[in-house]
Scaffold this active site. Sequence first.
Site, short mmCIF file in Angstrom:
data_model
loop_
_atom_site.label_atom_id
_atom_site.label_comp_id
_atom_site.label_asym_id
_atom_site.label_seq_id
_atom_site.Cartn_x
_atom_site.Cartn_y
_atom_site.Cartn_z
N THR A 13 0.86 -1.19 0.00
CA THR A 13 0.00 0.00 0.00
C THR A 13 0.88 1.23 0.00
OG1 THR A 13 -1.60 -1.16 1.40
CG2 THR A 13 -1.78 1.23 1.36
N ARG B 267 -12.27 -9.23 -1.54
CA ARG B 267 -11.83 -8.77 -0.20
C ARG B 267 -11.41 -7.30 -0.30
NH1 ARG B 267 -6.90 -6.24 1.74
NH2 ARG B 267 -6.73 -6.67 3.97
N VAL B 268 -11.86 -6.50 0.64
CA VAL B 268 -11.49 -5.08 0.67
C VAL B 268 -10.80 -4.78 2.00
CG1 VAL B 268 -12.41 -2.73 0.72
CG2 VAL B 268 -13.36 -4.40 -0.88
N GLY B 269 -9.69 -4.09 1.94
CA GLY B 269 -8.97 -3.73 3.16
C GLY B 269 -9.36 -2.35 3.65
N ASP B 270 -8.44 -1.72 4.37
CA ASP B 270 -8.74 -0.41 4.97
C ASP B 270 -8.50 0.76 4.01
OD1 ASP B 270 -5.98 -1.04 5.03
OD2 ASP B 270 -5.62 0.48 6.55
N THR C 31 -0.63 1.41 6.47
CA THR C 31 -0.29 0.24 5.66
C THR C 31 -0.32 -0.97 6.58
OG1 THR C 31 2.09 0.49 6.09
CG2 THR C 31 1.24 1.54 4.10
N GLY C 32 -0.33 -2.14 5.97
CA GLY C 32 -0.34 -3.37 6.78
C GLY C 32 -1.72 -3.99 6.78
#
Length: 385
Positions: A229, A257-260, A280-281
Amino acid sequence: MELWSRRKFFLTSLAGSAIAGATKLFGRTLSDSNGATATARAFPGSPAQGKRPLIISSANGLHALGAGMDILKKGGDTLDAVVAAVTIVEDDPNDDSVGYGGLPNEEGEVELDASVMHGPTHRAGSVASVRRIKNVSRLAKTVMEKTNHVMIVGDGARRFAVAEGFEEMNLLTEHSRKIWLAWKAKSSFNWRPGIDSPEWKEHISAIFDGDEKQIAYAERVIAHPPTGTIPCMAVDSNGDISATTTTSGLSWKIPGRVGDSPIIGAGCCVDNEVGAAGSTGKGEENIKISGGHTIIEMMRQGKSPTDACLEAMGRIAHNYKNDKKKLGTFHIYFYAINKDGMHGAASLWRNGYEPSKQASYAVHDGTESRLVGCNSFFDAVGGDQ
Ligand code: GLY
């Protein structure tokens, strides 16, 4: 939340960490109303005073911040500056964390997420699970500028992009395709040699034509799927603030899938009166604490960017009762700037995504782009990514 409880929470996290055998790192001595203190360490690069204009990002944006700073110096808009910077990383086929060449989902398809926030006009835009469109930060900006929506996802986002003149393309480079093939071989042990089988070395060597460096890299990202990211945030000489975050998300993820990163208030947050934050992460951990918003609110109440990031990190650690074994299954960073041009970042672990290197982030305050060490929540090497 009352000040006492935030401070108490912070020190409670600290105590928990100490019990767990960790030494935590801070820029000063903290004490609560009972007089309990936490030892301090000064960090070069975490300034006591701010400087404007300023642009920062995760370390993978080191070479790109200059483009954003050029715009800021010419009096350009802060959102144009941050999008210009991350576009360089999105366009780079050799960066497999973001945009073109990003590591794909489990079906071998690159799916991108991004968001933007424009402080002066209090607007936001975001896109998620976008296929075949490279510059998703610009697409998120287009959602903000051309629609009255904030978030568009999936095939709707792709079609919106095409309608707005974005080029459709295959985002999988040879490099990313080969690593995906190796991952598939590892996970599809019924029809390929599994990673522990005697044939594995031979199989992966054939994929990478015997290139040991590429093999070692592939084995690392297969064992510890990264969530590559780049968050980027800027404040100009007037104190106006914008931010963007763009990503190819968790490698080998379940499609959709969706992250932050596209979640306003988690992976990207701006308040023009206060500052900006990004991450990030492992995005799931950030979403659960609304990290970006948490950091903004901490800064609004007077915390420095660094301390605000550390408090957000404390909430993640608290979710696992400071259990370093459980926390060691992932890595996460927070980054922040404030309206005065101060910056800071916190990493959960002392090491960066490359375990041999200290966690760092990129800063350009008008002179040059440089890496600055993160304050780490645990003074230990850990994290799975
Ligand atoms: N932080 C990026 C992601 O989890 O997708």
